[in-house]
Each structure stands twice: as structure tokens, then as C-alpha cells.
Design a protein around this motif. Structure first.
Motif, PDB file in Angstrom:
ATOM      1  N   ALA A 142       0.805  -1.080  -0.047  1.00 51.18           N
ATOM      2  CA  ALA A 142       0.004   0.122   0.110  1.00 51.18           C
ATOM      3  C   ALA A 142       0.745   1.113   0.035  1.00 51.18           C
ATOM      4  O   ALA A 142       1.906   1.207   0.640  1.00 51.18           O
ATOM      5  CB  ALA A 142      -0.754  -0.014   1.259  1.00 51.18           C
ATOM      6  N   VAL A 143       0.408   2.166  -0.799  1.00 46.56           N
ATOM      7  CA  VAL A 143       1.197   3.378  -0.767  1.00 46.56           C
ATOM      8  C   VAL A 143       0.046   4.540  -0.758  1.00 46.56           C
ATOM      9  O   VAL A 143      -1.175   4.508  -1.433  1.00 46.56           O
ATOM     10  CB  VAL A 143       1.745   3.643  -2.133  1.00 46.56           C
ATOM     11  N   ALA A 144       0.243   5.721   0.116  1.00 43.87           N
ATOM     12  CA  ALA A 144      -0.609   6.994   0.034  1.00 43.87           C
ATOM     13  C   ALA A 144       0.036   8.062  -0.783  1.00 43.87           C
ATOM     14  O   ALA A 144       1.152   8.501  -0.166  1.00 43.87           O
ATOM     15  CB  ALA A 144      -0.929   7.228   1.573  1.00 43.87           C
ATOM     16  N   LYS A 145      -0.537   8.339  -1.646  1.00 40.48           N
ATOM     17  CA  LYS A 145       0.273   9.317  -2.463  1.00 40.48           C
ATOM     18  C   LYS A 145      -0.620  10.733  -2.681  1.00 40.48           C
ATOM     19  O   LYS A 145      -1.771  10.718  -3.109  1.00 40.48           O
ATOM     20  CB  LYS A 145       0.220   8.746  -4.078  1.00 40.48           C
ATOM     21  N   ARG A 146       0.036  12.055  -2.650  1.00 36.30           N
ATOM     22  CA  ARG A 146      -0.351  13.176  -2.880  1.00 36.30           C
ATOM     23  C   ARG A 146      -0.831  13.372  -4.482  1.00 36.30           C
ATOM     24  O   ARG A 146       0.065  12.964  -5.210  1.00 36.30           O
ATOM     25  CB  ARG A 146       0.363  14.229  -2.592  1.00 36.30           C
ATOM     26  N   ASN A 147      -1.781  14.179  -4.849  1.00 38.24           N
ATOM     27  CA  ASN A 147      -1.940  14.484  -6.177  1.00 38.24           C
ATOM     28  C   ASN A 147      -0.819  15.317  -6.771  1.00 38.24           C
ATOM     29  O   ASN A 147      -0.340  15.119  -7.812  1.00 38.24           O
ATOM     30  CB  ASN A 147      -3.284  15.472  -6.253  1.00 38.24           C
ATOM     31  N   THR A 148       0.020  16.307  -5.835  1.00 41.20           N
ATOM     32  CA  THR A 148       0.904  17.263  -6.454  1.00 41.20           C
ATOM     33  C   THR A 148       1.971  17.248  -5.408  1.00 41.20           C
ATOM     34  O   THR A 148       1.412  17.533  -4.037  1.00 41.20           O
ATOM     35  CB  THR A 148       0.424  18.383  -6.544  1.00 41.20           C
ATOM     36  N   ALA A 149       3.015  16.829  -5.371  1.00 39.23           N
ATOM     37  CA  ALA A 149       4.103  16.916  -4.401  1.00 39.23           C
ATOM     38  C   ALA A 149       4.211  18.259  -4.093  1.00 39.23           C
ATOM     39  O   ALA A 149       4.074  19.449  -4.629  1.00 39.23           O
ATOM     40  CB  ALA A 149       5.298  16.328  -5.108  1.00 39.23           C
ATOM     41  N   GLY A 150       4.694  18.612  -2.818  1.00 35.93           N
ATOM     42  CA  GLY A 150       5.006  19.828  -2.332  1.00 35.93           C
ATOM     43  C   GLY A 150       5.839  19.801  -1.322  1.00 35.93           C
ATOM     44  O   GLY A 150       6.548  18.989  -0.841  1.00 35.93           O
ATOM     45  N   SER A 151       5.579  20.797  -0.172  1.00 41.05           N
ATOM     46  CA  SER A 151       6.489  20.753   0.965  1.00 41.05           C
ATOM     47  C   SER A 151       6.115  19.569   1.707  1.00 41.05           C
ATOM     48  O   SER A 151       4.625  19.357   1.808  1.00 41.05           O
ATOM     49  CB  SER A 151       6.303  21.992   1.695  1.00 41.05           C
ATOM     50  N   ALA A 152       6.885  19.246   2.689  1.00 36.22           N
ATOM     51  CA  ALA A 152       6.450  18.136   3.584  1.00 36.22           C
ATOM     52  C   ALA A 152       5.422  18.186   4.443  1.00 36.22           C
ATOM     53  O   ALA A 152       5.321  19.236   5.180  1.00 36.22           O
ATOM     54  CB  ALA A 152       7.754  17.545   4.155  1.00 36.22           C
ATOM     55  N   ILE A 153       4.373  17.173   4.365  1.00 34.03           N
ATOM     56  CA  ILE A 153       3.282  17.125   5.314  1.00 34.03           C
ATOM     57  C   ILE A 153       3.168  15.827   5.846  1.00 34.03           C
ATOM     58  O   ILE A 153       3.809  14.670   5.260  1.00 34.03           O
ATOM     59  CB  ILE A 153       2.074  17.386   4.520  1.00 34.03           C
ATOM     60  N   LEU A 154       2.240  15.477   6.843  1.00 36.19           N
ATOM     61  CA  LEU A 154       2.452  14.394   7.478  1.00 36.19           C
ATOM     62  C   LEU A 154       1.344  13.598   6.508  1.00 36.19           C
ATOM     63  O   LEU A 154       0.261  13.644   6.327  1.00 36.19           O
ATOM     64  CB  LEU A 154       1.552  14.277   8.899  1.00 36.19           C
ATOM     65  N   ILE A 155       2.028  12.247   5.925  1.00 37.03           N
ATOM     66  CA  ILE A 155       1.314  11.488   5.283  1.00 37.03           C
ATOM     67  C   ILE A 155       1.385  10.012   5.886  1.00 37.03           C
ATOM     68  O   ILE A 155       2.300   9.509   6.297  1.00 37.03           O
ATOM     69  CB  ILE A 155       2.088  11.101   3.895  1.00 37.03           C
ATOM     70  N   GLU A 156       0.434   9.202   5.832  1.00 33.14           N
ATOM     71  CA  GLU A 156       0.230   7.884   6.827  1.00 33.14           C
ATOM     72  C   GLU A 156      -0.388   6.919   5.641  1.00 33.14           C
ATOM     73  O   GLU A 156      -1.232   7.130   4.966  1.00 33.14           O
ATOM     74  CB  GLU A 156      -0.416   7.926   8.051  1.00 33.14           C
TER      75      GLU A 156
END
Length: 138
Positions: free
Chosen positions: A68-82
Motif C-alpha cells: 500500500a502507498v498513500a500518494k498526494r496529487n501534487t508533490a509539495g512541501s513536506a506534510i504528514l502522510i500515513e
């Protein structure tokens, strides 16, 4: 002189229309799976994480592992992703989990779940978990 003013005004209007079209024509890009789990893994399920991204569940039939991978639509500055992945039902914790500050995605996390169903989900910035429970049994 009057002709030059009309030409300049027409060019200004045309430039504004083109600029406006360019500004509104670019739709928000959706997250796509890019092979983050490695070779042999194919997407078998996915769920949008609100309007921010997608969590992908992949499977490798040659080794029997889910990923499993949780992926943002657009990369940007670092945020908490789980991202979490468990044999269903997951109980109070994920069997496989990753959470930290990332610019693009969390994971991959791997789990062998032969003969079982899996629960999987992802989230951004401590918000709501988006995923599915009791899926991809086998």
C-alpha cells in the motif's frame, strides 16, 4: 492613430483571453500509481483521499505480498502522510504502517495475507482515514 488604438485594444483583449484560458485550463492532477512498490506489483484497488490524493493497494502474484502507498496529487512541501495495511479485521493497530513528513507519498508498506482479506487506508495531516476494509480476499 485610431486604427493603432483599435489594434492595441484588440491585442490586449486577445492576450487577456489567452492568459485567462491558460490559467483556468490546467485541471488539478490526480495521483497515479508510479511503481512505488517495485517490480511485479499491480494496482488491485484504490481510494481517493478526499481531494488531496489516493491510497493504492497493489499485489504481487509471484510472491503473494500486498503493498500500500498513500500518494498526494501534487508533490509539495513536506506534510504528514500515513498509510496502513492489515489482515482484516485490523484491530487497534496496523500490521504494516508508515507515517512521517513526506513531500509526495508514504509507503510502500508490505504484507503477506494469503487466504485472508485486507484492510488498507491512508491519510494526510492527521485527517480522516480513507481506504477499505475486508477487501481483496484470497
Amino acid at each position: 492613430m485610431k486604427i493603432l488604438k483599435k489594434a492595441a485594444a484588440a491585442a490586449l483583449v486577445a492576450g487577456t483571453v489567452v492568459a485567462g484560458g491558460v490559467a483556468t485550463a490546467a485541471p488539478a492532477s490526480a495521483a497515479t500509481y508510479g511503481g512505488e512498490c517495485g517490480s511485479g506489483y499491480s494496482v488491485v484497488n484504490s481510494k481517493s483521499i478526499g481531494s488531496s490524493g489516493t491510497v493504492f493497494l497493489t499485489y504481487n502474484s509471484s510472491n503473494g505480498y500486498n503493498c500500500a502507498v498513500a500518494k498526494r496529487n501534487t508533490a509539495g512541501s513536506a506534510i504528514l502522510i500515513e498509510v496502513g495495511l492489515s489482515i482484516s479485521p485490523k484491530g487497534n493497530h496496523w500490521d504494516a504502517y508508515e507515517g512521517d513528513y513526506f513531500t509526495s507519498y508514504a509507503g510502500p508498506v508490505y504484507l503477506s495475507a494469503a487466504g485472508s482479506c485486507v484492510d488498507w487506508a491512508g491519510r494526510f495531516n492527521g485527517g480522516t482515514w480513507y481506504g477499505k476494509d475486508g477487501t481483496n480476499c484470497g
